[in-house]
Design a protein around this motif. Structure first.
Motif, PDB file in Angstrom:
ATOM      1  N   CYS A 157      40.714  41.877  42.402  1.00  0.00           N
ATOM      2  CA  CYS A 157      41.413  40.966  41.850  1.00  0.00           C
ATOM      3  C   CYS A 157      42.720  41.255  41.231  1.00  0.00           C
ATOM      4  CB  CYS A 157      40.608  39.949  40.993  1.00  0.00           C
ATOM      5  SG  CYS A 157      41.364  38.272  40.367  1.00  0.00           S
ATOM      6  N   ASN A 210      45.027  38.669  40.514  1.00  0.00           N
ATOM      7  CA  ASN A 210      45.439  36.983  40.119  1.00  0.00           C
ATOM      8  C   ASN A 210      45.978  37.303  38.605  1.00  0.00           C
ATOM      9  OD1 ASN A 210      46.164  34.384  41.122  1.00  0.00           O
ATOM     10  ND2 ASN A 210      44.632  33.562  39.679  1.00  0.00           N
ATOM     11  N   THR A 242      44.886  36.292  35.405  1.00  0.00           N
ATOM     12  CA  THR A 242      44.190  36.803  34.382  1.00  0.00           C
ATOM     13  C   THR A 242      43.686  38.185  34.316  1.00  0.00           C
ATOM     14  OG1 THR A 242      43.147  34.631  34.275  1.00  0.00           O
ATOM     15  CG2 THR A 242      42.190  36.061  32.865  1.00  0.00           C
ATOM     16  N   CYS A 243      43.245  38.586  35.638  1.00  0.00           N
ATOM     17  CA  CYS A 243      42.903  40.097  35.871  1.00  0.00           C
ATOM     18  C   CYS A 243      44.038  41.005  35.786  1.00  0.00           C
ATOM     19  CB  CYS A 243      42.221  40.114  37.033  1.00  0.00           C
ATOM     20  SG  CYS A 243      40.523  39.516  37.151  1.00  0.00           S
ATOM     21  N   CYS A 266      42.514  34.908  43.114  1.00  0.00           N
ATOM     22  CA  CYS A 266      41.133  34.788  41.805  1.00  0.00           C
ATOM     23  C   CYS A 266      39.713  34.830  42.482  1.00  0.00           C
ATOM     24  CB  CYS A 266      41.472  33.604  41.233  1.00  0.00           C
ATOM     25  SG  CYS A 266      40.422  33.243  39.748  1.00  0.00           S
ATOM     26  N   MET A 267      38.825  35.539  41.816  1.00  0.00           N
ATOM     27  CA  MET A 267      37.667  35.403  42.192  1.00  0.00           C
ATOM     28  C   MET A 267      36.645  34.548  41.542  1.00  0.00           C
ATOM     29  SD  MET A 267      36.751  39.550  42.559  1.00  0.00           S
ATOM     30  CE  MET A 267      37.668  40.423  43.716  1.00  0.00           C
ATOM     31  N   GLN A 303      36.046  34.285  38.314  1.00  0.00           N
ATOM     32  CA  GLN A 303      35.427  34.979  37.084  1.00  0.00           C
ATOM     33  C   GLN A 303      36.424  35.301  36.238  1.00  0.00           C
ATOM     34  OE1 GLN A 303      32.249  34.723  37.436  1.00  0.00           O
ATOM     35  NE2 GLN A 303      32.328  34.257  39.673  1.00  0.00           N
ATOM     36  N   CYS A 304      37.562  34.683  35.988  1.00  0.00           N
ATOM     37  CA  CYS A 304      38.606  34.786  35.156  1.00  0.00           C
ATOM     38  C   CYS A 304      37.918  35.188  33.672  1.00  0.00           C
ATOM     39  CB  CYS A 304      39.597  33.834  35.001  1.00  0.00           C
ATOM     40  SG  CYS A 304      40.491  33.093  36.618  1.00  0.00           S
TER      41      CYS A 304
HETATM   42  S1  FES Z   1      42.120  36.152  37.800  1.00  0.00           S
HETATM   43 FE1  FES Z   1      40.658  37.490  38.411  1.00  0.00          FE
HETATM   44  S2  FES Z   1      38.786  36.478  38.717  1.00  0.00           S
HETATM   45 FE2  FES Z   1      40.246  35.108  38.208  1.00  0.00          FE
END
Ligand code: FES
Length: 87
Positions: free
Chosen positions: A4, A6, A8-9, A36-37, A39-40
């Motif tokens: 991921c 995105n 948050t990750c 994003c998966m 699972q943030c």
């Molecule tokens: S940002 Fe990685 S799972 Fe949402």
């Protein structure tokens, strides 16, 4: 495998995790940064496909463990599995 990338990750260090996987290419396991998966907060998230094994809170220094034990050795690293999907 999918890493991921995105927001948050990324805040949790996902760019370095992706780079660590890309530094050690493994036959049969392509490496792709993804959106994003869903699972943030548990990231950086790593999903191994086609095995459908998920790892959570992965740090760059742990990537070689996944490569050695799972991708090359065929045994998922139990201590690092995402507990929500692998209890
Ligand atoms: S940002 Fe990685 S799972 Fe949402």
């Amino acid at each position: 495998m999918l890493v991921c990338q995105n927001r948050t990750c990324l805040k949790q260090g996902a760019a370095a995790v992706l780079a660590a996987f890309q530094a050690e290419p493994i036959a049969n396991y392509g490496v792709t940064g993804t959106g994003c998966m869903g699972q943030c907060g548990s990231g950086p998230m790593v999903r191994i496909v086609p095995d459908e094994i998920w790892y959570s809170q992965i740090q760059p220094e742990e990537v070689s463990l996944i490569i050695q034990h799972h991708l090359l050795g065929g045994k998922p690293v139990k201590a690092m599995l995402y507990p929500k999907f692998h209890s």
